[in-house]
Design a protein around this motif. Structure first.
Motif, PDB file in Angstrom:
ATOM      1  N   ASP A  30     -15.499 -11.045  -0.563  1.00 31.05           N
ATOM      2  CA  ASP A  30     -15.309  -9.641  -0.199  1.00 31.05           C
ATOM      3  C   ASP A  30     -16.614  -8.879   0.018  1.00 31.05           C
ATOM      4  O   ASP A  30     -16.609  -7.644   0.102  1.00 31.05           O
ATOM      5  N   LYS A  31     -17.732  -9.591   0.137  1.00 31.84           N
ATOM      6  CA  LYS A  31     -19.002  -8.887   0.354  1.00 31.84           C
ATOM      7  C   LYS A  31     -19.255  -8.783   1.858  1.00 31.84           C
ATOM      8  O   LYS A  31     -19.942  -9.611   2.459  1.00 31.84           O
ATOM      9  N   THR A  84     -17.215  -6.795  -5.460  1.00 29.74           N
ATOM     10  CA  THR A  84     -17.768  -7.951  -4.752  1.00 29.74           C
ATOM     11  C   THR A  84     -18.107  -9.065  -5.736  1.00 29.74           C
ATOM     12  O   THR A  84     -17.877 -10.244  -5.449  1.00 29.74           O
ATOM     13  N   SER A 133     -24.483 -11.508   1.747  1.00 34.40           N
ATOM     14  CA  SER A 133     -23.282 -10.952   2.355  1.00 34.40           C
ATOM     15  C   SER A 133     -22.877 -11.720   3.611  1.00 34.40           C
ATOM     16  O   SER A 133     -23.629 -12.545   4.131  1.00 34.40           O
TER      17      SER A 133
END
Length: 348
Positions: free
Chosen positions: A98-99, A108, A297
């Motif tokens: 979820d980053k 995250t 990310s």
């Protein structure tokens, strides 16, 4: 093609050792509207996986954990709202599913595969569509499986920090594990001069072949920080990739130039009996930049893949050994032996 309804996976009924891994078959549901179902082709191991197995990891992990964070696979189904991916696409999942930007939050952190979230040592797994990244076309599944943690951590450390690496900089890299080898490759691709330290002359020979300009055996040269100062004519290196932790941080501080950067990415070194390192005075008076890293990310992953694609020979992942899925425990044992240079991979 009919979708699988079950997957074979490894999990931990109880942590304490990787010998506790058990193989079982569990249901697989079709992907939801915004999800993608992926067939796993390869999984690479991290030192983190050993820490989690032996209950030494500093963050909480799920019960009955499916281990491992790094995979490469093939899309076999997409949810009705997914537009970016199609069946047959080759993908990796980001370490933090979820980053989606470079902001770290508790949410995250809780999406870290193989720890706070169930991992990837399984034949099939669904992922949120936003968590996936295309595999560079020239890489195999085994090679691509090494990217999500080791490669992205190295890329983040050298090219996304307070003072990103530039051509002509001097980088000191500790060790020859996955992150360290990627850091060497990315530094060479960026035009930097690289110093590598290791306890093995054989491993240092590999580093020379990969482009390291200087190699130091820290067993025969325990004051490696002084040797680094000699190489730099007393100035110090621009960047240190710090993987040892408390046992090596003091020497890293002494090896870096005034205003230099130390990227702290690990704690793999055994305690050396010196106790906690007093860093406040040297960091303060030498204006050093210390930065802790926790992978990266999805957008950073995309950027890293551009560098890999532009430098296919220099940055090709170094895989030491590939184990079959049935021999996953042997792969963990080999990683623990520290005999490897680069990555240890499990092929499904």
């Amino acid at each position: 093609m009919s979708l699988p309804t079950k997957t074979t996976q490894y999990s931990y009924p109880e942590l304490g050792s990787y010998d506790n891994l058990v193989l079982s078959e569990v249901p697989v549901k079709p992907p939801k509207a915004t999800e993608v179902l992926v067939k796993t082709h390869a999984v690479s191991l991290q030192y983190r996986d050993l820490l989690i197995a032996t209950k030494r990891y500093p963050s909480a992990v799920l019960p009955n954990l499916v281990p491992c964070s790094d995979m490469a696979g093939e899309v076999i189904a997409v949810g009705e709202d997914v537009k970016k991916w199609k069946v047959g696409d080759r993908v990796c999942a980001n370490f933090f599913i979820d980053k989606v930007n470079d902001v770290q939050t508790p949410e995250t952190d809780n999406s870290a595969l193989g720890g706070a979230a169930q991992g990837v040592l399984t034949e099939y797994r669904t992922f949120p569509a936003h968590s996936l990244v295309s595999i560079p076309a020239h890489l195999s599944y085994e090679e691509a499986s090494t990217l999500p943690c080791a490669a992205l951590t190295a890329y983040n450390g050298l090219l996304c920090g307070y003072e990103p690496l530039k051509a002509g900089d001097i980088v000191l890299i500790q060790g020859t594990g996955g992150v360290s080898i990627f850091a060497l490759q990315f530094a060479v691709a960026s035009g930097a001069t690289v110093i590598v330290i290791s306890s093995s002359d054989e491993k240092l020979k590999v580093c020379k072949q990969l482009g390291a300009a200087h190699c130091i055996n820290y067993k025969t040269t325990p004051d490696w920080h002084r040797e680094a100062l000699k190489i730099t004519n007393g100035v110090g290196v621009d960047h240190v990739v710090e993987v040892g932790g408390n046992s090596t941080l003091g020497r890293s501080i002494e090896s870096v130039r005034l205003g230099g950067s130390i990227d702290i990415i690990g704690l793999v070194a055994a305690p050396d009996g010196q106790g906690p390192v007093d860093i406040i005075v040297p960091v303060l008076f030498r204006s050093l930049k210390l930065r802790g890293l926790y992978v990266g990310s999805v957008p950073m992953f995309h950027d890293m893949n551009k560098l890999i694609t532009a430098n296919p020979k220099t940055t090709r992942p170094i895989i030491d050994r590939v184990f079959p899925f049935a021999e996953a425990k042997a792969a963990f044992a080999y990683l623990q032996s520290q005999a490897h240079v680069g990555k240890v991979v499990i092929k499904l």
